[in-house]
Design a protein around this motif. Structure first.
Motif, short mmCIF file in Angstrom:
data_model
loop_
_atom_site.label_atom_id
_atom_site.label_comp_id
_atom_site.label_asym_id
_atom_site.label_seq_id
_atom_site.Cartn_x
_atom_site.Cartn_y
_atom_site.Cartn_z
N SER A 113 0.87 -1.18 0.00
CA SER A 113 0.00 0.00 0.00
C SER A 113 0.90 1.22 0.00
CB SER A 113 -0.89 -0.02 1.25
OG SER A 113 -1.71 1.11 1.26
N ASN A 114 0.97 1.90 -1.14
CA ASN A 114 1.97 2.98 -1.21
C ASN A 114 1.61 4.19 -0.36
OD1 ASN A 114 0.13 3.94 -2.99
ND2 ASN A 114 1.54 4.39 -4.63
N ASN A 115 0.32 4.53 -0.22
CA ASN A 115 -0.08 5.67 0.63
C ASN A 115 0.31 5.43 2.07
OD1 ASN A 115 -1.43 6.39 -1.59
ND2 ASN A 115 -3.48 6.27 -0.70
N LEU A 116 0.09 4.19 2.51
CA LEU A 116 0.34 3.87 3.91
C LEU A 116 1.79 3.47 4.15
CD1 LEU A 116 -2.85 1.70 4.51
CD2 LEU A 116 -2.57 4.08 5.08
N ALA A 117 2.53 3.31 3.06
CA ALA A 117 3.94 2.90 3.12
C ALA A 117 4.11 1.61 3.94
CB ALA A 117 4.80 4.02 3.69
#
Ligand code: BMX
Ligand code: ZN
Length: 324
Positions: A84-88
């Motif tokens: 999940s790139n937003n949540l890293a």
């Protein structure tokens, strides 16, 4: 028989207790604090669930399942947040870890996929077996249901319509590619285009609307268009065009009955949707000769995240209940 629906967003985790008839008994939220191992998210969710159960005067045994919608690549089968790139965060076996603490069955899914399922059970796609749900927000998420089956691709890594390219070598996307639909038709993209126009013309009506609002938002260009600003009209026309391009690409592959538009931008109203639908009807493959696809606003609106996530747990016989 109750369920808990949880919507993990980039800034907030929202949760609600939901009945099988989509009544929401109580809601709560906590800030999303994403650390590498996801410890804070897990502890936060456990506490939030206990509080909701307690506040609704229920017992743990009344809760038949916890459904969680998460942006990113979600492997529903193994219960893992793959990426999940937003949540890293990467590779978090969230289902296993939550089950240990809650002793309630937990199911997870991509946020847009959950919303698509929710629309089919509770929202504007009741009775439709072929739909595409699109969320226009921070990013673009897509949920595709074909012949009643949610298409997720292998290990949940497919159905990412936001990352189909609509312009070769175009704007850089958060996924690393250039020219993705998300980089043109998300609210984030609209804000970028609006800011650029304001920089070029800092004394125009568009700049004045932004000043009045105190910031540039996804609404700024739409508001300025209504008071006859030329720059805003161009931005909104381009934006609608970009949204339509992606929808047409999806229709040409899946030819659903309905395309449902959700996410923050769907609040722009019926006229916004009609403008998209007009282009879509004209330019989809075969035009009016092929079966019409209805473009409509999603029905669950602000509760889409919670209801969509909860609907992951609701058995399919209940999903088809006539009462909905
Ligand atoms: C991104 C991608 C999708 C998600 C979509 C909508 C991540 C973290 N997200 O394309 O999986 O469905 O955004 O997300 O990789 P939202 O945050 O705008 O709701
Ligand atoms: Zn992309």
């Amino acid at each position: 028989m109750y369920y808990i629906g949880i919507d993990i967003g980039g800034t907030t985790i929202k949760a609600g207790i939901v009945s099988k008839y989509a009544e929401i008994l109580g809601t709560g939220s906590i800030p999303t604090i994403a650390d590498e191992k996801c410890d804070q998210i897990i502890t936060g969710i456990v506490k939030l669930c206990s509080k909701l159960i307690h506040d609704s005067h229920l017992f743990v045994s009344d809760i038949y399942g916890i459904g969680i919608g998460i942006p990113g690549t979600i492997d529903e089968k193994s219960g893992t947040i793959v990426y999940s790139n937003n949540l890293a965060i990467e590779n978090i076996p969230i289902v296993e870890r939550l089950k240990k603490h809650t002793h309630i069955p937990v199911l997870i899914g991509n946020d847009a996929n959950c919303a698509a399922v929710g629309e089919r059970i509770f929202g504007n796609a009741r009775g439709n077996d072929n739909i595409i749900f699109i969320t226009l927000g921070t990013g673009i998420g897509t949920g595709i249901i074909q012949d009643g089956k949610l298409l997720t691709g292998r290990c949940g890594a497919g159905a990412e319509g936001g990352h189909m390219v609509i312009s070769c070598d175009g704007e850089r996307c958060t996924c690393g590619r250039k020219g993705c639909w998300e980089a043109y038709a998300s609210a984030t993209a609209l804000i970028r285009m609006t800011k650029k126009a304001i920089e070029k013309n800092p004394n125009g009506k568009l700049a004045a609307v932004a000043k009045e609002e105190g910031k540039v938002s996804g609404r700024t260009a739409f508001k300025a268009e209504k008071i006859g600003d030329g720059d805003a009209t161009n931005i909104v026309n381009d934006y609608i065009r970009y949204i339509a391009e992606g929808i047409i690409n999806l229709i040409n592959i899946f030819r659903p009955e309905k395309v449902l538009i959700g996410g923050g931008m769907s609040n722009e109203g019926d006229h916004f949707i009609e403008r998209i639908e007009r282009i879509v009807m004209k330019e989809s493959y075969g035009g009016e000769r092929n079966p019409r696809v209805i473009v409509t606003k999603a029905g669950l609106l602000n509760n889409a995240g919670i209801l969509g996530a909860a609907s992951l747990c609701i058995p399919s016989d209940i999903k088809r209940d006539e009462e909905f």
